[in-house]
Design an enzyme around this catalytic site. Structure first.
Site, PDB file in Angstrom:
ATOM      1  N   ASP A  80      -8.354   3.211   4.211  1.00  0.00           N
ATOM      2  CA  ASP A  80      -7.720   1.933   3.864  1.00  0.00           C
ATOM      3  C   ASP A  80      -6.570   2.101   2.882  1.00  0.00           C
ATOM      4  O   ASP A  80      -6.040   1.110   2.361  1.00  0.00           O
ATOM      5  CB  ASP A  80      -8.758   0.986   3.237  1.00  0.00           C
ATOM      6  CG  ASP A  80      -9.810   0.524   4.221  1.00  0.00           C
ATOM      7  OD1 ASP A  80      -9.462   0.279   5.393  1.00  0.00           O
ATOM      8  OD2 ASP A  80     -10.987   0.407   3.832  1.00  0.00           O
TER       9      ASP A  80
ATOM     10  N   ASP B  92      -9.239  -6.039  21.120  1.00  0.00           N
ATOM     11  CA  ASP B  92      -9.075  -4.589  21.081  1.00  0.00           C
ATOM     12  C   ASP B  92      -9.786  -3.921  22.255  1.00  0.00           C
ATOM     13  O   ASP B  92     -10.333  -2.826  22.129  1.00  0.00           O
ATOM     14  CB  ASP B  92      -9.629  -4.044  19.755  1.00  0.00           C
ATOM     15  CG  ASP B  92      -9.147  -2.623  19.460  1.00  0.00           C
ATOM     16  OD1 ASP B  92      -8.089  -2.246  19.984  1.00  0.00           O
ATOM     17  OD2 ASP B  92      -9.840  -1.906  18.725  1.00  0.00           O
TER      18      ASP B  92
ATOM     19  N   CYS C  64      -3.321  10.674  11.156  1.00  0.00           N
ATOM     20  CA  CYS C  64      -3.976   9.542  10.501  1.00  0.00           C
ATOM     21  C   CYS C  64      -5.468   9.804  10.299  1.00  0.00           C
ATOM     22  O   CYS C  64      -6.166  10.227  11.223  1.00  0.00           O
ATOM     23  CB  CYS C  64      -3.771   8.283  11.349  1.00  0.00           C
ATOM     24  SG  CYS C  64      -4.572   6.806  10.691  1.00  0.00           S
TER      25      CYS C  64
ATOM     26  N   CYS D  41      10.232  -1.843   0.062  1.00  0.00           N
ATOM     27  CA  CYS D  41       8.951  -1.236  -0.326  1.00  0.00           C
ATOM     28  C   CYS D  41       8.511  -0.181   0.699  1.00  0.00           C
ATOM     29  O   CYS D  41       8.512  -0.425   1.900  1.00  0.00           O
ATOM     30  CB  CYS D  41       7.881  -2.315  -0.458  1.00  0.00           C
ATOM     31  SG  CYS D  41       6.247  -1.686  -0.898  1.00  0.00           S
TER      32      CYS D  41
END
EC number: 1.17.99.6
Length: 379
Positions: free
Chosen positions: A247, A139, A219, A196
């Site tokens: 989460d 990252d 977000c 889903c």
């Protein structure tokens, strides 16, 4: 004369060495991410990256590992579980007086740990090659790690844009080792989300605007970690008690029934962060913040943004005199923080009025001091 390398055997050795270094899975892929370029460009064009200017600055380089590190032929991708035992998701999320920290950030910052392990993997590989040019990433560079992980067979991209693994869910970190060896590549995993859409419907702020597409500007992880200024007021009530990351899209995912716990001691939760009271966190001085978050991913947001996030959570808590008092005591430290404190105090007053709570004389004296610090007189 040295024997030519058996690349198939070397690939098996790499996976075995990776397991010995603590990675739960190792996959190998080529550098062709051309199929991801159009989606990346559309994401950038829609400004879904928000204030993360570095996402746009590197452009299509993110989809071209061979340009990022010239000579790269293969990407060795690894995953490492981070979910601690007794993560206490529900115990914290259901208690609005506590602050919820995304479970990946409860322990030590994973970047250095994983990069060191990847470097060790590269050095071990180097011992078996006449020459090897490698570079580890965790990252830390403009590389599309999730498409690489999917191509390397570590899982498929879920509708929340995270990698899902049939046997391990999604609570794991990813890392890459770029190498200039023509190793055999692994088979990508089949997508298994089906119809889903649980992650899309559960997102508190509606940040998953389409399957596989996240608008970072909505977000909670972006709002509490990446955003440097004020959190837009429309999102503050939706953040709840999440003070660092979120989460929810992972918690609702059926595949996380198969999540594997970590055995890495560095990922064990730090007690002050595991199930903390908001008022305790809000009382931290900058020195306390820096001491407790030393070596933690949380430290990168700094003390001011930490307080900003907690102030929002305190505003979302039910009426609590201790919270009200704690908020007013930090007024005047910073204009941006004051904005969030004023908002939180107004929310607390609204919660109190909704309960029909009478303001006692002792409370009135405290409210006078708040007015003197600049709050509206209808406090």
């Amino acid at each position: 004369m040295s024997q030519p390398l058996d690349y198939y055997q070397l690939a098996q050795d790499i996976k075995r060495w990776g397991a010995e270094l603590g990675f739960q899975q190792v996959g190998i892929t080529d550098t062709d991410l051309s199929a991801s370029e159009a989606q990346l460009q559309a994401w950038l064009d829609n400004q879904y990256h928000g204030e993360m200017a570095w996402m746009a600055r590197h452009g299509m380089l993110r989809a071209r590992p061979h340009e990022l590190h010239p000579g790269t032929l293969r990407v060795i991708t690894v995953r490492m579980n981070y979910l601690p035992a007794k993560a206490r998701f529900a115990a914290v999320l259901k208690d609005p007086h506590k602050g919820y920290v995304s479970r990946y950030a409860l322990g030590r910052d994973y970047h250095k740990l994983m990069r060191n392990r990847l470097k060790q993997l590269g050095e071990r590989l180097q011992q078996h090659c006449v020459a090897l040019n490698f570079r580890p990433f965790v990252d830390s560079a403009p590389v599309l790690e999730r498409p690489l992980a999917a191509r390397a067979g570590l899982g498929w991209t879920g509708k929340h844009s995270l990698i899902l693994n049939q046997e391990a869910g999604s609570f794991f970190f990813l890392g890459e080792l770029l190498v200039d060896l023509p190793l055999p590549v692994d088979t990508p995993a089949q997508e298994q989300c089906g119809k889903c859409v649980a992650c899309m419907t559960i997102c508190p702020t509606g940040a998953i605007v389409a399957p596989y597409t996240v608008d970072a500007r909505r977000c909670i992880s972006y709002l509490t970690i990446e955003l440097e200024g004020a959190i837009p007021e429309e999102f503050r009530p939706l953040i709840g008690n999440r003070i660092y990351g979120c989460d929810d899209c992972q918690l609702i995912c059926p595949w996380n029934r198969f999540s594997q716990l970590t055995d890495e001691a560095d990922f064990a939760p730090r007690q002050p962060l595991h199930a903390p009271q908001l008022t305790e966190l809000f009382a931290w001085s900058e020195a306390q913040f820096l001491h407790i978050t030393q070596g933690s991913a949380i430290r990168r947001i700094g003390h001011l943004r930490w307080l900003r996030n907690i102030a929002v959570a305190m505003g979302n808590a039910p009426w609590d005199e201790a919270i009200f008092n704690a908020l007013q005591q930090r007024l005047g430290e910073d204009p941006m923080l004051d904005e969030h404190i004023h908002w939180a105090l107004a929310r607390q007053r609204a919660h109190r009025e909704a309960l029909g709570t009478e303001v006692q004389p002792a409370q009135k004296q405290r409210l006078v001091r708040v007015v003197e610090k600049g709050l509206p007189r209808d406090a």
